[in-house]
Design a protein around this motif. Structure first.
Motif, short mmCIF file in Angstrom:
data_model
loop_
_atom_site.label_atom_id
_atom_site.label_comp_id
_atom_site.label_asym_id
_atom_site.label_seq_id
_atom_site.Cartn_x
_atom_site.Cartn_y
_atom_site.Cartn_z
N PHE A 1 -4.64 5.51 -11.02
CA PHE A 1 -4.70 4.62 -9.87
C PHE A 1 -5.02 3.20 -10.31
O PHE A 1 -4.39 2.24 -9.87
CB PHE A 1 -5.79 5.15 -8.91
N ARG A 2 -5.99 3.07 -11.22
CA ARG A 2 -6.35 1.73 -11.72
C ARG A 2 -5.18 1.10 -12.46
O ARG A 2 -4.87 -0.08 -12.30
CB ARG A 2 -7.56 1.82 -12.66
N GLN B 1 -9.85 -4.26 -17.57
CA GLN B 1 -9.72 -3.55 -16.29
C GLN B 1 -9.49 -2.06 -16.41
O GLN B 1 -9.74 -1.31 -15.49
CB GLN B 1 -8.57 -4.18 -15.47
N LYS C 1 -2.61 -0.07 -10.03
CA LYS C 1 -3.02 -1.28 -9.31
C LYS C 1 -2.81 -2.53 -10.19
O LYS C 1 -2.41 -3.57 -9.71
CB LYS C 1 -4.49 -1.18 -8.89
N ASP D 1 -6.08 -6.54 -4.81
CA ASP D 1 -5.69 -6.13 -6.16
C ASP D 1 -4.17 -6.10 -6.31
O ASP D 1 -3.62 -6.35 -7.37
CB ASP D 1 -6.21 -4.71 -6.46
N LEU D 2 -3.52 -5.75 -5.22
CA LEU D 2 -2.06 -5.62 -5.27
C LEU D 2 -1.36 -6.95 -5.02
O LEU D 2 -0.13 -7.03 -4.98
CB LEU D 2 -1.58 -4.60 -4.23
N LEU E 1 2.01 1.82 -3.50
CA LEU E 1 0.95 2.35 -4.36
C LEU E 1 0.71 3.83 -4.07
O LEU E 1 0.68 4.66 -4.98
CB LEU E 1 -0.34 1.54 -4.14
N VAL F 1 -8.26 -3.24 -2.06
CA VAL F 1 -7.08 -2.70 -2.76
C VAL F 1 -5.87 -3.61 -2.54
O VAL F 1 -5.07 -3.85 -3.45
CB VAL F 1 -6.77 -1.25 -2.36
N LEU G 1 -9.16 5.44 -2.23
CA LEU G 1 -9.25 4.25 -1.38
C LEU G 1 -10.61 4.19 -0.67
O LEU G 1 -11.16 3.11 -0.44
CB LEU G 1 -8.10 4.23 -0.36
N VAL H 1 0.84 -1.20 0.00
CA VAL H 1 0.00 0.00 0.00
C VAL H 1 0.88 1.25 0.00
O VAL H 1 0.60 2.22 -0.71
CB VAL H 1 -0.98 0.01 1.20
#
Ligand SMILES: Nc1nc2c(ncn2[C@@H]2O[C@H](COP(=O)(O)OP(=O)(O)OP(=O)(O)O)[C@@H](O)[C@H]2O)c(=O)[nH]1
Ligand SMILES: Nc1ncnc2c1ncn2[C@@H]1O[C@H](COP(=O)(O)OP(=O)(O)OP(=O)(O)O)[C@@H](O)[C@H]1O
Ligand SMILES: [Ca+2]
Ligand SMILES: [Ca+2]
Length: 578
Positions: A97-98, A158, A101, A499-500, A72, A496, A480, A69
């Motif tokens: 951001f997408r 995505q 990720k 996703d990571l 990111l 999140v 977030l 996190v």
């Protein structure tokens, strides 16, 4: 004469801006609580470079999750902070951001730990070129695609069809140079025209930025590939970069390809320029300050102009080499040190003579202050060149008793004269950028502007697009906090982190660490403390990079001067080193 050289000796050398993905956040950390220090050590415990180790190798869930996190949030803030004014809209931030990720887990371990750093450097180059979030995202995703860690289907599903299209375009451009047998002048010109025919010129700019990344890491490729890629850059990408006004990018591309195409010549020029570089750059800085002060305090000049700026440059390797080998020239380069004064007359253009008056008054001030070299002054202000170029050039002797130095060139021009020297018939890219067709540069510029307008339209903020209804104080927090209730819940954090590529329990552990008042969710303040700590740790890494470079350079100088052996001998007894 208050010598600028003396000031130069006292000046502190400016740290070179790191053009890697650390972008100097410039934020001042507040005093840390014990809890934050603990968090920082956990979030970054596995490595000082977040991109070099995988979450699976970490020993506790909080370590892996915290680091992911932190990574990111850190890179997101760096990149949005670097974006041009007005480009970091809410929709742009969401897109970036997408993309991050999707790309971060894919890039984290690739290329010996360098893949992520390289992808972020591409995005930073694009941000500096005022490109929008779509192009920056495409840059990051292209590196993940090239590494084979994500597919075009992933991007389409995505991120969206717009970015997928941009990537398709850039992949078509990528293979274009390999379609010609010999990269001579004619085929290079054809290829440049082909590039220009693209309806989305942003794909070309993306490709140029990716080329810069390739060139910066060319040492990892086999020799024959180094030469082929360098030739492509010299013939196609550097001139294109020059034409779109990305002068610095073009100079770096030229210097890098020069190095691989003509290694011996490069070494000669490089050594000569490198030996003088530190001192000359200090001189440029000192003379710049001295001149600006003298000009700004001259009453007569200030009656004619409303603004004065001074730019300085140290000549590039390739530009110096080209000048030295040019036919019919004396083997000398008199503009290694360059200053340019740009004046903004209170009344410019048309039949007004305020511009020429301002230039000539500036010339008088310089004459009174510095040592002008007789016979080297060129007044293209009174007598413009045939292509319309106007500027007054003087050469200055900056040597001191017992210390000979290269001459310093000072160019004096108005804003309007500068505009003509940048674009149009007298444009720098036509003057020396490798383009021969005057229409080519103009057309490229026009398409670029149109593309930028389109992108701005596509990514503009709709009134309803910000779920909090008002201005978002912290983009990362708002992204977030998906449901916009002003807190990051455990569900939101888990999503999140999954996703990571982190485990579900990592989110619990991280929440436990960050949730200072133990109410089960993260408030804005709790998140900001976390973010400040992330920034502090990243700035330490920057400093480490900076110190490493200085130490490497200094030790190399000392070593080549034979001094280090002396130090070793001196210190050997005390430190017990051999
Ligand atoms: N954009 C643009 N810049 C020009 C043009 N002509 C000259 N310059 C700038 O002015 C500098 C010096 O040009 P000149 O005074 O003509 O000198 P030179 O004989 O070409 O070269 P030197 O050996 O550097 O004196 C160049 O290095 C450019 O920076 C032009 O047509 N367009
Ligand atoms: N005296 C100067 N002061 C500040 N910037 C300069 C000066 N001369 C050139 N530049 C700028 O430096 C960049 C690199 O130019 P470069 O040194 O390659 O060529 P040049 O000096 O303009 O041309 P030439 O090599 O033919 O003398 C360009 O953006 C150019 O406009
Ligand atoms: Ca020059
Ligand atoms: Ca929430």
């Amino acid at each position: 004469m208050a010598t600028a050289a003396t000031a130069a000796a006292a000046a502190v050398p400016a740290g070179r801006h790191q053009h890697r993905h650390r972008l100097g956040l410039g934020l001042r950390p507040r005093p840390n609580s014990h809890r934050l220090r603990l968090l920082a050590s956990v979030a970054f415990s596995s490595s000082s470079a977040p991109s070099t180790s995988s979450s699976s190798s970490l020993s506790t869930p909080a370590e892996g999750g915290g680091r992911l996190v932190a990574e990111l949030v850190g890179v997101f803030n760096e990149l949005t902070g670097r974006m041009g004014e007005g480009l970091a809209t809410t929709s742009s931030s969401r897109l970036l951001f997408r993309a991050l990720k999707l790309a971060l887990p894919a890039l984290r371990d690739g290329d010996g730990g360098r893949a992520l750093t390289r992808a972020l450097a591409v995005a930073a180059t694009l941000a500096d070129l005022q490109m929008d979030a779509e192009v920056m995202s495409a840059g990051i995703l292209r590196k993940a695609l090239d590494a084979g860690t994500i597919s075009m289907q992933d991007v389409e599903a995505q991120i969206g069809i717009g970015i997928a299209d941009l990537l398709h375009e850039s992949l078509r451009l990528k293979v274009a140079p390999s379609k010609v047998d010999v990269l001579d002048d004619e085929s290079a010109s054809t290829l440049r025209k082909f590039f220009l025919s693209y309806y989305d010129i942003r794909a070309v700019i993306l490709e140029i930025s990716l080329k810069l990344d390739t060139m910066r890491h060319l040492q990892y490729l086999p020799k024959h590939l180094q030469r082929i890629k360098s030739l492509e850059v010299m013939k196609i990408y550097a001139p294109l970069a020059h034409a779109i006004g990305a002068g610095n990018l073009s100079l770096e591309l030229e210097d890098l390809s020069f190095r691989y195409l003509f290694p011996q010549s490069y070494d000669h020029v490089d050594q000569w320029l490198r030996n003088r570089e530190a001192e000359c750059k200090l001189l440029i800085k000192a003379y710049k300050a001295q001149l600006l002060q003298a000009l700004k305090s001259d009453d007569e000049l200030n009656r004619i102009v409303q603004d004065i700026s001074v730019e300085g440059r140290y000549k590039s390797r390739f530009s110096t080499m080209k000048k030295l080998v040019k036919d019919g020239r004396k083997p000398e380069v008199n503009d290694i040190l360059g200053l340019r004064i740009i004046l903004d007359p209170r009344c410019d253009g048309g039949s007004s003579d305020w511009g020429p008056r301002a230039c000539h008054r500036t010339h008088e001030i310089i004459r009174a202050l510095l040592k002008e070299v007789p016979g080297r002054t060129k007044d293209y202000v009174t007598q413009p060149k045939r292509n319309g170029y106007q500027s007054l050039h003087v050469a200055i002797d900056v040597s001191e008793p017992g210390k000979t130095r290269p001459l310093m060139e000072i160019q004096i021009r108005t804003k309007e004269m500068h505009r003509i020297a940048i674009g149009g018939e007298a444009s720098h890219s036509l003057y020396k950028g490798g383009l021969t067709d005057p229409g080519e540069g103009k057309r490229l510029k026009a398409i670029m502007l149109a593309a930028a307008e389109l992108a701005a339209l596509r990514l503009r903020d709709l009134p309803a697009s910000d779920h909090q209804g008002g201005e978002c104080k912290n983009q990362a927090f708002c992204l977030l906090d998906k449901n916009g209730d002003g807190r990051i819940s455990i569900e939101e954090l888990t999503e999140v982190m999954e996703d990571l590529g982190a485990e579900g329990e990592d989110a619990m552990a991280l929440m436990h660490l960050l949730d200072a008042n133990s109410d089960g969710s993260l408030s804005f303040d709790e998140f900001e403390s976390f973010q400040r700590q992330v920034e502090l740790m990243r700035s330490l890494e920057d400093r480490d990079d900076h110190y490493t470079k200085i130490l490497k350079d200094k030790l190399q100088t000392i070593d080549s001067a034979g001094l280090i052996h002396f130090y070793r001998k001196e210190l050997g007894d005390k430190l017990l080193v051999s």
